[in-house]
Each structure stands twice: as structure tokens, then as C-alpha cells.
Design a protein around this motif. Structure first.
Motif, short mmCIF file in Angstrom:
data_model
loop_
_atom_site.label_atom_id
_atom_site.label_comp_id
_atom_site.label_asym_id
_atom_site.label_seq_id
_atom_site.Cartn_x
_atom_site.Cartn_y
_atom_site.Cartn_z
N ASP A 1 -1.84 11.94 5.64
CA ASP A 1 -2.55 10.66 5.37
C ASP A 1 -2.95 10.68 4.14
O ASP A 1 -2.80 9.60 3.33
N TYR A 2 -3.56 11.62 3.37
CA TYR A 2 -4.42 11.84 2.49
C TYR A 2 -3.94 12.64 1.29
O TYR A 2 -4.64 12.93 0.33
N LEU A 3 -2.62 12.94 1.36
CA LEU A 3 -1.80 13.81 0.42
C LEU A 3 -1.75 13.01 -0.92
O LEU A 3 -1.36 11.84 -0.44
N GLY A 4 -1.78 13.52 -1.90
CA GLY A 4 -1.45 12.86 -3.24
C GLY A 4 -0.23 13.36 -3.91
O GLY A 4 0.99 13.30 -3.79
N LYS A 5 -0.58 14.17 -4.69
CA LYS A 5 0.48 14.84 -5.70
C LYS A 5 1.44 15.48 -4.97
O LYS A 5 2.51 15.66 -5.55
N ASP A 6 1.40 16.15 -3.89
CA ASP A 6 2.21 16.82 -3.21
C ASP A 6 3.34 16.15 -2.60
O ASP A 6 4.52 16.92 -2.29
N ILE A 7 3.19 15.02 -2.46
CA ILE A 7 4.32 13.98 -1.98
C ILE A 7 4.95 13.11 -2.86
O ILE A 7 5.80 12.22 -2.59
N GLY A 8 4.45 13.13 -4.18
CA GLY A 8 4.89 12.50 -5.11
C GLY A 8 5.89 13.25 -5.95
O GLY A 8 7.03 13.63 -5.48
N ALA A 9 5.89 13.48 -7.33
CA ALA A 9 7.02 14.10 -8.09
C ALA A 9 7.26 15.56 -7.68
O ALA A 9 8.41 16.15 -7.75
N ASN A 10 6.26 16.23 -7.20
CA ASN A 10 6.18 17.42 -6.62
C ASN A 10 7.43 17.40 -5.33
O ASN A 10 8.33 18.33 -5.27
N TYR A 11 6.99 16.59 -4.68
CA TYR A 11 8.16 16.41 -3.36
C TYR A 11 9.55 15.98 -4.01
O TYR A 11 10.43 16.48 -3.56
N LEU A 12 9.51 15.03 -4.86
CA LEU A 12 10.62 14.66 -5.32
C LEU A 12 11.53 15.79 -6.10
O LEU A 12 12.90 15.89 -5.96
N PHE A 13 10.82 16.46 -6.95
CA PHE A 13 11.55 17.75 -7.31
C PHE A 13 12.27 18.58 -6.29
O PHE A 13 13.32 19.13 -6.57
N GLU B 1 -16.93 27.01 -2.81
CA GLU B 1 -15.58 26.94 -2.54
C GLU B 1 -14.80 25.95 -3.12
O GLU B 1 -15.12 24.94 -3.62
N PRO B 2 -13.61 26.26 -3.96
CA PRO B 2 -12.58 25.32 -4.49
C PRO B 2 -11.93 24.59 -3.51
O PRO B 2 -11.04 25.23 -2.71
N MET B 3 -12.36 23.41 -3.43
CA MET B 3 -11.55 22.61 -2.25
C MET B 3 -10.35 22.09 -2.99
O MET B 3 -9.39 21.74 -1.94
N VAL B 4 -9.88 22.04 -4.06
CA VAL B 4 -8.81 21.60 -4.47
C VAL B 4 -8.42 22.36 -5.84
O VAL B 4 -9.44 22.60 -6.69
N VAL B 5 -7.12 23.05 -6.02
CA VAL B 5 -6.92 23.65 -7.19
C VAL B 5 -5.48 23.35 -7.63
O VAL B 5 -4.50 23.37 -6.82
N ARG B 6 -5.63 22.87 -8.95
CA ARG B 6 -4.15 22.52 -9.65
C ARG B 6 -4.07 23.21 -10.96
O ARG B 6 -5.08 22.51 -11.62
N ASN B 7 -3.33 23.85 -11.26
CA ASN B 7 -3.34 24.61 -12.55
C ASN B 7 -2.47 23.76 -13.50
O ASN B 7 -1.81 22.73 -13.17
N GLY B 8 -3.11 23.70 -14.62
CA GLY B 8 -2.49 23.04 -16.02
C GLY B 8 -0.94 23.68 -16.40
O GLY B 8 -0.85 24.99 -16.01
N GLU C 1 -6.78 13.34 -2.58
CA GLU C 1 -6.71 14.81 -2.15
C GLU C 1 -7.30 14.81 -0.65
O GLU C 1 -8.13 14.40 -0.51
N PRO C 2 -6.65 15.66 -0.08
CA PRO C 2 -7.51 15.90 1.52
C PRO C 2 -8.58 16.57 1.20
O PRO C 2 -8.96 17.22 0.26
N MET C 3 -9.69 16.03 1.94
CA MET C 3 -11.20 16.34 1.62
C MET C 3 -12.11 15.97 2.61
O MET C 3 -12.17 15.08 3.39
N GLU C 4 -12.82 17.18 3.19
CA GLU C 4 -13.77 17.06 4.13
C GLU C 4 -13.24 16.42 5.54
O GLU C 4 -12.16 16.95 5.94
N GLN C 5 -13.46 15.22 6.02
CA GLN C 5 -13.14 14.70 7.15
C GLN C 5 -11.84 13.79 6.75
O GLN C 5 -11.11 13.64 7.72
N TYR C 6 -11.32 13.79 5.74
CA TYR C 6 -10.11 13.11 5.22
C TYR C 6 -9.27 13.85 5.10
O TYR C 6 -8.68 14.38 3.98
N GLU C 7 -8.75 14.33 6.18
CA GLU C 7 -7.52 15.37 6.19
C GLU C 7 -6.11 15.09 6.60
O GLU C 7 -6.04 13.86 7.00
N GLY C 8 -5.17 15.96 6.35
CA GLY C 8 -3.92 15.51 6.76
C GLY C 8 -2.91 15.10 5.76
O GLY C 8 -3.42 14.65 4.70
#
Length: 439
Positions: free
Chosen positions: A189-201, A348-355, A180-187
Motif C-alpha cells: 500500500d505504501y510502495l511508490g516508484k516500484d509500482i510505477g515506471a519500474n513495474y511498467l518496464f 541504517e539506510p531505510m531507502v536506497v535508490r541509485n542515480g 516509500e514504505p517506512m516504519e509502521q507504514y509498510e507493505g
């Protein structure tokens, strides 16, 4: 006896026969499946570096005569889509599994401060092998073992001459584990779930009536899963130049916020135990237990030492059942922090993904098809998966989020045998036949 996992009047598109079972079973080559899972499992594919494994799956699908394409948010991290059937008016079923595998970072500095040398030396991070009749290696456990099973399942249906009325999608995705994008690791290049099955859908050209996230479930099934929120809780204080510091006798009176960690951790731990117990969520489709723990702490800088720090950050990972939102835990944590003797804080919620969970009525035909297939192969009725599997994120969440009824199910999570994988492939094939129908 009717399974309690679905209503007694549930209908499926096609009722599998003993002849179907034998024909498909005969089309599954155990040696081919073993070779596939070991070859695919031994391709390095940690998060952000899935290109080689995705290309392998693309080539395998093409070589075996499936209509194949790819789509990705970046050229290096492609979702792979294979298609079979769809010659009639049946329902469409989508299989998905992820290409990335949990492993230490590619950054040795991060690894040095997170893992012991013994942990880093574990060969199962990136290597897979068959020993004493059992598979070893994290890439097989999670998730290229189940992926290999549904690839071989589709090949067996094709080889045995079963033309499906509905369409069968075979998908392999990056980024399910993270990051997950976090602190200095942004953009991007650091995306995970957003570019996987979610992007596929959204961009993969798939129209599924049902979906199966193929993952190790010890033969169980669940159609719900937890999300999570990662909180950064900043504790404020004052950094004082060490030579002029008048250190107090009472550690809680120290101006450096790092010295406040003891009572903060105690309070967060006590809250997490109550949170877990109060929000236990159980349905016919699973048991979700939202757990929480501190994942990281960041404070000051060792390259600029000598004056303590004004800020100490605690990163708290909090599970979210399908019935929860992040707002609940935010307000509870705010109340907890307000009771502590600290100069100030910020949450601060840095990442939020609902179940999410599937509608029990909408998912019941898929569940019945899986139950019938499992009974035909294993001889036993399928059971609800262990709570661990319905208390984590898996990509069936993506499809349930989009109102596509989805489950997660599959082979034994650890130390599966080649025979287990054959059974899993057969169950997947029979489930697909039951859902999509025979043309």
C-alpha cells in the motif's frame, strides 16, 4: 552550428521538414489541449490515490483510437499504456509521465505536524485553473501538463496522417513521487516508484529503444539524474523518570538523547555542505549536485511522557549522483558520528535508490531528434537543463537503469501558457516522427 549535446556525425531515422512541422501544428487544437490539461489536472491524484486519473487516461486513449491496456501491481494503481504506429521497422520511442502529484497527506495527523494552516490552504495542491493567460496548479506543473502534451502530440500525428514506422508508447504511471514504505507504514500500500515506471518496464509489454520522461524542464534537456538514500540515524541515551532526574548544567551531559541534537545537527550540516561540494558531477548531459538535509526527527512519545526517551532518530535525505553508491555516504556519516560525545548510535539506510545516466553515444540520436524539433518550433537551440532537473529523481532514471537511453525534457515548469503547451506538444510530436521514422 552543431549542438555540443551530441556528436556532429549523429544520424537520425528521419529528418523532419517544414511541411511536417506545418501539418502537425495544424492538427494541434489549442482549445482541446487546454481542456484536456485542466480536466486531467483537476482529478484528485495524490500518491496512493491515482485510480481516477489513470482511468481517465485509459478512456481518453481508447476514445481517440489508440491501442490501450493497463498493468498494475494493485488494482487501484494501474500503469496505462497506449500504442501508436509500429507498422514498419523503425525504432520504438516511449513517453512517460506520472499521475501522482505532491500534496499533503490524506492523514490529518501527519499534516498537522508537518504543514502550517496557510500551507495546507494553498489551492494549488489539488486545483488547476487558467488565469491571466497562465496555468496554475501543482498537478499541471508536475506532471499532468507534460502528460497532456504528449497525448495531444500522438493525436496530432494520427490526425495529420503520419504513420510511424517504429512504435510510439504513451504511458501514465503512479507512484513517481512516492511514497516509500517506512516504519509502521509498510507493505504494498505504501510502495511508490516500484509500482510505477519500474513495474511498467518489467510487466507492461513495452520494448523501447528510447524513452522520454515528459516533465517541466523549461525547454532544457538532461539524460542523467540523482537517486537518494534516506538514513535513519538513531542516537542512544537513557530515559530517566523526571521526578528523580538530576539535570546536569551541561546540556551535552544530559542522559536524554534529544538533548544531543544540537551538536548532531551541527555535525550533519557541516558534513552535508562538504559532501555536496565534493561530489558535484558534470557531463555533457547535465549537472548533478547531491544535496542533503534532515527530513524528520522522531523521539519518545507524548502519550507516554514523564521519563524522556532512550532513542532519538534523525532521518537524513542524501542525494546520490549517477557515479555514487550509498556506501560512500554511509562510511562518511559513520566517521562523523564517531566524533560526537554520545552514548551510542546506529546508522541504517531505510531507502536506497541509485542515480543513473544514459550512455552519451547511445542517447545521441534521441537528443539530436529533440534538438532538431525544438529548433523547428522555438527557433533556438535546446540547452542543457538547469541542475535542479538533473539533481532529482525522474523516471528517465528507470530506463537508463535498464540501458534504454532516456532523457527528461519539456515545457516551462511553472506558469506555462496554453501556447507553451502547444509548442511542447509539437516538439514531442516532431521528436517522435524523427525517432520512429515515417512509414
Amino acid at each position: 552550428m552543431t549542438s555540443p549535446l551530441y556528436p556532429s556525425d549523429t544520424k537520425v531515422a528521419y529528418n523532419i521538414t517544414d511541411d511536417d512541422v506545418e501539418k502537425i501544428k495544424a492538427a494541434i487544437d489549442i482549445d482541446e489541449l487546454t481542456e484536456l490539461v485542466l480536466t486531467l489536472g483537476n482529478i484528485p491524484s495524490q500518491s496512493r490515490f491515482e485510480a481516477e486519473s489513470s482511468q481517465f487516461v485509459f478512456d481518453w486513449l481508447q476514445d481517440n483510437g489508440f491501442k490501450t491496456r493497463q498493468c498494475g501491481a494493485t488494482p487501484e494503481r494501474q500503469n496505462i499504456i497506449g500504442e501508436y504506429g509500429g507498422t514498419g521497422m523503425g525504432k520504438n520511442l516511449l513517453f512517460t509521465a506520472h499521475l501522482d502529484t505532491e500534496s499533503p497527506s490524506d492523514d490529518p495527523h501527519i499534516n498537522k505536524h508537518r504543514f502550517t494552516e496557510q500551507t495546507l490552504a494553498n489551492p494549488e495542491w489539488k486545483t488547476c485553473w487558467l488565469e491571466d493567460g497562465k496555468f496554475h496548479g501543482f498537478p499541471i506543473y508536475n506532471d499532468r501538463g507534460p502528460m497532456s502534451c504528449f497525448l495531444i502530440a500522438a493525436k496530432a500525428l494520427k490526425k495529420a496522417g503520419f504513420d510511424l514506422a517504429g512504435k510510439l508508447y504513451l504511458t501514465a504511471c503512479p507512484g513517481e513521487i512516492g511514497p516509500e514504505p517506512m516504519e509502521q507504514y509498510e507493505g504494498v500500500d505504501y510502495l511508490g516508484k516500484d509500482i510505477g515506471a519500474n513495474y511498467l518496464f518489467h510487466h507492461g509489454g513495452v520494448v523501447a529503444d528510447y524513452a522520454i520522461a515528459a516533465e517541466g524542464c523549461d525547454w532544457g534537456v538532461t539524460w542523467q539524474g540523482c537517486g537518494y538514500v534516506l538514513y535513519r540515524i538513531q542516537i542512544f541515551g537513557e530515559g530517566v523518570f523526571t521526578p528523580i532526574l538530576d539535570a546536569p548544567t551541561d546540556v551535552n551531559a544530559h542522559p536524554n538523547p534529544i538533548y544531543k541534537l544540537g551538536p548532531v545537527i551541527d555535525a550533519l550540516h557541516s558534513w552535508s555542505l562538504k559532501y555536496e561540494a565534493d561530489n558535484h558531477y558534470e557531463t555533457a548531459g547535465g549537472v548533478s549536485i547531491p544535496k542533503a538535509q534532515i527530513d524528520a526527527i522522531k523521539a519518545g512519545s507524548p502519550t507516554s511522557f514523564g521519563a524522556g526517551t532512550d532513542i532519538c532518530s534523525v532521518y537524513l535525505d542524501v542525494g546520490l549522483t549517477p557515479q555514487q553508491t550509498a556506501a560512500q555516504s554511509y562510511h562518511e556519516l559513520k566517521q562523523v558520528m564517531s566524533t560526537l560525545d554520545i552514548a551510542g548510535y546506529e546508522i541504517e539506510p531505510m531507502v536506497v535508490r541509485n542515480g543513473y545516466e544514459a550512455d552519451p553515444t547511445a542517447v545521441s540520436p534521441l537528443v539530436k531528434s529533440l534538438c532538431d524539433a525544438t529548433k523547428a518550433v522555438n527557433g533556438d537551440a535546446i540547452e542543457r537543463a538547469h541542475p535542479a532537473y538533473s539533481s532529482m529523481w525522474r523516471d528517465h532514471n528507470v530506463f537508463n537503469m535498464q540501458r534504454v537511453p532516456a532523457i527528461t525534457t519539456g515545457m516551462p515548469r511553472f506558469a506555462a501558457t496554453p501556447e507553451d503547451l502547444v509548442k511542447s506538444a509539437l516538439i514531442y510530436a516532431l521528436t517522435a516522427l524523427s525517432v520512429c521514422g515515417k512509414q
